[in-house]
Design a protein around this motif. Structure first.
Motif, PDB file in Angstrom:
ATOM      1  N   UNK A   1       0.882  -1.256   0.057  1.00 19.69           N
ATOM      2  CA  UNK A   1       0.263   0.020  -0.048  1.00 19.69           C
ATOM      3  C   UNK A   1       0.999   1.391   0.074  1.00 19.69           C
ATOM      4  N   UNK A   2       0.495   2.048  -0.741  1.00 19.96           N
ATOM      5  CA  UNK A   2       1.040   3.414  -1.022  1.00 19.96           C
ATOM      6  C   UNK A   2       0.168   4.352  -0.501  1.00 19.96           C
ATOM      7  N   UNK A   3       0.542   5.494   0.156  1.00 19.63           N
ATOM      8  CA  UNK A   3      -0.404   6.922   0.640  1.00 19.63           C
ATOM      9  C   UNK A   3       0.500   8.013   0.146  1.00 19.63           C
ATOM     10  N   UNK A   4      -0.252   8.933  -0.500  1.00 20.83           N
ATOM     11  CA  UNK A   4       0.446  10.058  -0.946  1.00 20.83           C
ATOM     12  C   UNK A   4       0.172  11.235   0.240  1.00 20.83           C
ATOM     13  N   UNK A   5       1.422  11.777   0.504  1.00 25.86           N
ATOM     14  CA  UNK A   5       1.392  12.799   1.670  1.00 25.86           C
ATOM     15  C   UNK A   5       1.392  14.136   1.077  1.00 25.86           C
TER      16      UNK A   5
ATOM     17  N   UNK B   1       3.047   7.938 -10.473  1.00 30.78           N
ATOM     18  CA  UNK B   1       2.668   6.697 -11.351  1.00 30.78           C
ATOM     19  C   UNK B   1       3.998   5.901 -11.406  1.00 30.78           C
ATOM     20  N   UNK B   2       5.264   6.572 -11.498  1.00 32.72           N
ATOM     21  CA  UNK B   2       6.562   5.827 -11.852  1.00 32.72           C
ATOM     22  C   UNK B   2       6.924   5.132 -10.442  1.00 32.72           C
ATOM     23  N   UNK B   3       6.556   5.873  -9.215  1.00 36.98           N
ATOM     24  CA  UNK B   3       6.836   5.329  -7.952  1.00 36.98           C
ATOM     25  C   UNK B   3       5.949   3.946  -7.823  1.00 36.98           C
ATOM     26  N   UNK B   4       4.651   4.159  -7.990  1.00 38.41           N
ATOM     27  CA  UNK B   4       3.923   3.233  -7.909  1.00 38.41           C
ATOM     28  C   UNK B   4       4.356   1.709  -8.591  1.00 38.41           C
ATOM     29  N   UNK B   5       4.794   1.900  -9.892  1.00 39.83           N
ATOM     30  CA  UNK B   5       5.517   0.690 -10.585  1.00 39.83           C
ATOM     31  C   UNK B   5       6.713   0.361 -10.030  1.00 39.83           C
ATOM     32  N   UNK B   6       7.570   1.237  -9.659  1.00 38.93           N
ATOM     33  CA  UNK B   6       8.933   0.718  -9.023  1.00 38.93           C
ATOM     34  C   UNK B   6       8.831   0.021  -7.743  1.00 38.93           C
ATOM     35  N   UNK B   7       7.568   0.496  -6.937  1.00 36.84           N
ATOM     36  CA  UNK B   7       7.143  -0.215  -5.617  1.00 36.84           C
ATOM     37  C   UNK B   7       6.472  -1.303  -5.854  1.00 36.84           C
ATOM     38  N   UNK B   8       5.884  -1.696  -7.053  1.00 38.56           N
ATOM     39  CA  UNK B   8       4.919  -2.594  -7.279  1.00 38.56           C
ATOM     40  C   UNK B   8       3.622  -2.868  -6.356  1.00 38.56           C
ATOM     41  N   UNK B   9       3.225  -1.390  -6.112  1.00 33.48           N
ATOM     42  CA  UNK B   9       1.999  -1.310  -5.171  1.00 33.48           C
ATOM     43  C   UNK B   9       0.839  -1.832  -5.572  1.00 33.48           C
TER      44      UNK B   9
ATOM     45  N   UNK C   1      -4.176   5.789 -15.174  1.00 33.95           N
ATOM     46  CA  UNK C   1      -2.709   5.515 -15.605  1.00 33.95           C
ATOM     47  C   UNK C   1      -2.267   4.519 -14.269  1.00 33.95           C
ATOM     48  N   UNK C   2      -2.702   4.494 -13.227  1.00 35.30           N
ATOM     49  CA  UNK C   2      -2.187   3.798 -12.022  1.00 35.30           C
ATOM     50  C   UNK C   2      -2.052   2.225 -12.352  1.00 35.30           C
ATOM     51  N   UNK C   3      -0.825   1.592 -12.000  1.00 37.07           N
ATOM     52  CA  UNK C   3      -0.771   0.004 -11.919  1.00 37.07           C
ATOM     53  C   UNK C   3      -1.482  -0.586 -10.817  1.00 37.07           C
ATOM     54  N   UNK C   4      -2.302  -0.035 -10.284  1.00 33.84           N
ATOM     55  CA  UNK C   4      -2.796  -0.402  -8.780  1.00 33.84           C
ATOM     56  C   UNK C   4      -4.166   0.204  -8.583  1.00 33.84           C
ATOM     57  N   UNK C   5      -4.800  -0.207  -7.647  1.00 35.26           N
ATOM     58  CA  UNK C   5      -6.177   0.426  -7.488  1.00 35.26           C
ATOM     59  C   UNK C   5      -5.861   1.807  -6.831  1.00 35.26           C
ATOM     60  N   UNK C   6      -6.814   2.607  -6.770  1.00 31.19           N
ATOM     61  CA  UNK C   6      -6.803   3.770  -6.147  1.00 31.19           C
ATOM     62  C   UNK C   6      -7.961   4.252  -5.306  1.00 31.19           C
ATOM     63  N   UNK C   7      -7.671   4.176  -3.780  1.00 33.85           N
ATOM     64  CA  UNK C   7      -8.583   4.675  -3.093  1.00 33.85           C
ATOM     65  C   UNK C   7      -8.718   6.171  -2.489  1.00 33.85           C
TER      66      UNK C   7
END
Length: 144
Positions: free
Chosen positions: A5-9, A100-108, A135-141
């Motif tokens: 899980x990634x949270x944007x701060x 988006x780049x971070x999400x892919x790199x982290x495999x979120x 465009x996200x490689x994952x779900x977005x909440x």
């Protein structure tokens, strides 16, 4: 269900609500948690500061980086209080592209973002949220 899980701060209250939600989800799913923030470009008017002090933009950017670090440290402390270990990243570049780049790199597999309810941010917010969601490689909440 979610393992990364990634949270944007940022420094707004909506972001803190998103952080608390992400911590709860990470705790419930026994998931890894990462916080990410964007160290955006300096405002255009800072170019005038170069005339007075050529080192001013560097100092301003470092001040912004320090503020971001403090934000991530506070998030890590809050997560730790709830038994969750949080890693952090400060990315540079265009808002959505950097995330988006971070999400892919982290495999979120989940991005949690705070939805800001300020009228003057509304069109920019929904444009960014839409871009991320498409465009996200994952779900977005989105969290209010």
């Amino acid at each position: 269900m979610f393992s990364r899980i990634v949270v944007a701060l940022n420094d707004l209250p909506e972001s803190q609500r998103a952080l608390r939600t992400a911590i709860d989800l990470a705790q419930n799913f026994n998931a890894a948690l990462a916080t990410v923030s964007i160290l955006g470009d300096l405002p255009a008017y800072t170019s005038f500061a170069v005339v007075v002090d050529p080192a001013a933009p560097i100092a301003l950017k470092e001040d912004r980086r320090q503020i971001q670090r403090a934000l991530h440290e506070g998030a890590a402390r809050l997560a730790q209080e709830h038994g969750v270990v949080a890693t952090s990243a400060i990315v540079e570049g265009r808002d959505t592209q950097s995330i988006l780049h971070f999400l892919k790199e982290y495999e979120a597999d989940l991005l949690v973002i705070g939805l800001h309810q300020h009228d003057f941010y509304l069109s920019r917010l929904w444009s960014s949220v839409y871009d991320l969601a498409q465009e996200a490689s994952c779900s977005v909440l989105g969290v209010h």
